[in-house]
Design an enzyme around this catalytic site. Structure first.
Site, mmCIF file in Angstrom:
data_model
loop_
_atom_site.group_PDB
_atom_site.id
_atom_site.type_symbol
_atom_site.label_atom_id
_atom_site.label_comp_id
_atom_site.label_asym_id
_atom_site.label_seq_id
_atom_site.Cartn_x
_atom_site.Cartn_y
_atom_site.Cartn_z
ATOM 1 C CE LYS A 170 -3.924 2.067 2.496
ATOM 2 N NZ LYS A 170 -4.655 2.131 3.785
ATOM 3 C CG HIS B 165 -6.421 0.934 12.093
ATOM 4 N ND1 HIS B 165 -5.855 2.194 11.908
ATOM 5 C CD2 HIS B 165 -5.667 0.074 11.352
ATOM 6 C CE1 HIS B 165 -4.815 2.089 11.098
ATOM 7 N NE2 HIS B 165 -4.679 0.815 10.750
ATOM 8 C CG ASP C 285 -2.252 -2.797 10.645
ATOM 9 O OD1 ASP C 285 -3.063 -1.867 10.541
ATOM 10 O OD2 ASP C 285 -1.015 -2.660 10.508
ATOM 11 C CG HIS D 241 -1.501 1.776 14.156
ATOM 12 N ND1 HIS D 241 -1.919 0.462 14.321
ATOM 13 C CD2 HIS D 241 -1.481 1.978 12.803
ATOM 14 C CE1 HIS D 241 -2.126 -0.087 13.143
ATOM 15 N NE2 HIS D 241 -1.878 0.815 12.211
#
Length: 332
Positions: free
Chosen positions: A198, A217, A219, A273
């Site tokens: 990404k 959120h 991961d 994070h």
């Protein structure tokens, strides 16, 4: 193909932040970032130093995130990845939109500005581009940019180093749990694991203290290996505070993801994070998400489940876990 509401294009003509980007007060980084002088340091681990594996396991337990130096990924491979990413985002908007993702048709790879609405309907101050880079059976090169012309070469070269590094990280983290070094690699699908590249693009923002580039959120992946640029942005939540992850030249940032937390039965922690943005500068980052195959089942490792430490997580196919995570559904 969906129309891309590009934040990069929006940023060039704004004097104030539109309301859909303004966060509630308890989310605003201007209010919630720890500013004391005695902030704990996020671990930076030298992979050429004695005892680094133990430090890595400690950081995965206490922080869920650490930075590594002397990691064996050549500086030229990192620089090449960053250069082609910058060149893609410098293209005219209409050219970038040729690669737009299309969620309605299930096309999750491509160029866009949001995957799903945040709680409260607020938008992130970011654009992105992402696509699979491994294994070959999961790669669609039609989604990859044709411009810059060496985009594919740079991404494939970097991915080879990510595959080696991820396996090494899995080995150290497995051994620290008392498992065989290959246990984590095999439990997550071995050579069939998916590597998803990404590019995050956070343009200058007129009121950065009011918004976020990425909401808080964890991961959903096993782990994430991230290359940042020099602009501050990544923040980690620990002990009730948001702390800046300081930029360390030549370091890679390692995030522990949900699947490692699950497999370790909670011994390692997926890091909560978020990302802040800058008023004057563009921040970019290049995360690689390492994921199990969609049909692969992940649960607590049998050797880590005992009468004293029963299973804390439900074993699930990764595709089912992913569906729940994206749609904010319970996974237990």
């Amino acid at each position: 193909m969906e129309e891309v509401q590009s934040v990069q294009a929006l940023a060039t003509k704004l004097g104030a932040l539109p309301l859909e980007y303004v966060r509630s007060e308890h989310e605003r980084p201007g209010v919630t970032t720890f500013r004391g002088g005695d902030a704990p340091e996020i671990p930076v681990i030298d992979m050429a130093a004695p005892g680094f594996a133990a430090r890595m396991a400690e950081a995965a337990t206490e922080w869920g995130l650490f930075q590594v130096v002397n990691h064996g990924v050549p500086a030229a491979a990192v620089a090449g990845l960053q250069r082609v990413g910058r060149e893609f985002f410098a293209l005219p908007q209409e050219e970038k939109e040729r690669y737009a993702m299309d969620l309605a048709s299930g096309k999750f790879e491509g160029y866009g500005s949001r995957l799903q609405p945040d709680l409260g309907g607020k938008k992130p101050w970011a654009d992105f581009f992402f696509h699979n880079v491994a294994p070959p059976t999961m790669v669609d090169h039609d989604i990859w940019p044709k411009n810059p012309t060496d985009y594919r070469e740079a991404n494939e070269e970097y991915c080879r180093h990510m595959q080696r590094l991820a396996r090494e990280l899995f080995g150290h983290l497995s051994a620290a749990l008392g498992l065989e070094e290959e246990a984590m690699f095999e439990a997550f699908g071995g050579d069939d694991m998916l590597f998803l590249q990404k590019i995050n693009f956070y343009p200058p923002c007129p009121e950065p203290e009011l918004t976020l580039g990425v909401s808080p959120h964890t991961d959903m992946s096993t782990l994430t290996v991230l290359v940042p640029n020099e602009v501050q942005g990544l923040q980690v939540f620990k002990d009730g505070h948001w702390y800046d992850a300081k930029y360390v030249p030549d370091a890679l940032v390692i995030h522990i993801g949900d699947q490692i937390e699950i497999l370790s039965n909670g011994r390692y922690k997926a890091v909560l994070h978020r990302t802040t943005v800058s008023k004057e500068k563009t921040r970019m980052s290049w995360p690689v998400f390492v994921e199990p195959p969609m049909e692969h089942v992940v649960g607590p490792h049998p050797q880590l489940v005992t009468d004293e430490s029963p299973a804390k997580y439900k074993a699930m196919k990764y595709k089912d876990y992913r569906h729940c995570k994206i749609n904010k559904l319970p996974t237990m």
